[in-house]
Design a protein around this motif. Sequence first.
Motif, PDB file in Angstrom:
ATOM      1  N   UNK A 175     -10.352   7.071   6.925  1.00  0.00           N
ATOM      2  CA  UNK A 175     -10.507   6.264   6.005  1.00  0.00           C
ATOM      3  C   UNK A 175     -10.421   6.892   4.724  1.00  0.00           C
ATOM      4  N   UNK A 176      -9.830   5.955   3.679  1.00  0.00           N
ATOM      5  CA  UNK A 176      -9.597   6.543   2.152  1.00  0.00           C
ATOM      6  C   UNK A 176     -10.059   5.467   1.557  1.00  0.00           C
ATOM      7  N   UNK A 177     -10.833   5.604   0.291  1.00  0.00           N
ATOM      8  CA  UNK A 177     -10.958   4.616  -0.549  1.00  0.00           C
ATOM      9  C   UNK A 177      -9.928   4.597  -1.422  1.00  0.00           C
ATOM     10  N   UNK A 178      -9.094   3.256  -1.658  1.00  0.00           N
ATOM     11  CA  UNK A 178      -8.096   3.474  -2.403  1.00  0.00           C
ATOM     12  C   UNK A 178      -8.194   2.206  -3.475  1.00  0.00           C
ATOM     13  N   UNK A 179      -7.654   3.008  -4.910  1.00  0.00           N
ATOM     14  CA  UNK A 179      -7.709   2.475  -6.028  1.00  0.00           C
ATOM     15  C   UNK A 179      -6.229   1.990  -6.343  1.00  0.00           C
ATOM     16  N   UNK A 180      -5.832   0.909  -5.568  1.00  0.00           N
ATOM     17  CA  UNK A 180      -4.318   0.454  -5.801  1.00  0.00           C
ATOM     18  C   UNK A 180      -4.327  -0.185  -7.067  1.00  0.00           C
ATOM     19  N   UNK A 181      -3.253   0.105  -7.752  1.00  0.00           N
ATOM     20  CA  UNK A 181      -2.759  -0.606  -9.282  1.00  0.00           C
ATOM     21  C   UNK A 181      -1.922  -1.703  -8.921  1.00  0.00           C
TER      22      UNK A 181
END
Length: 84
Positions: A78-84
């Motif tokens: 699991x990765x925290x994803x800072x999508x834009x």
Amino acid sequence: MNLYLVMVMRRPQFDPAVVPAHQRFLDELRAEGRVERSGPFGDKSGGAYLLRATDLVEAHAVAHRDPAHVSGGWDVTVYEWQAR
């Protein structure tokens, strides 16, 4: 809610019989509004899904209920994803 990228990669001892349970799990999360996108990789090595959770602890807890993880035949990351 935050976004988390959940990667599920098949291990050599992967059991194809787990796939329908994994898909039902994702369908349930999708119905709850928790999964935005999901799908397998083209080379059949695994797949990924985009999960909504309040924090990384919750994201791990949800991902570890996935039959892919419970079966022991897939590596789940699991990765925290800072999508834009």
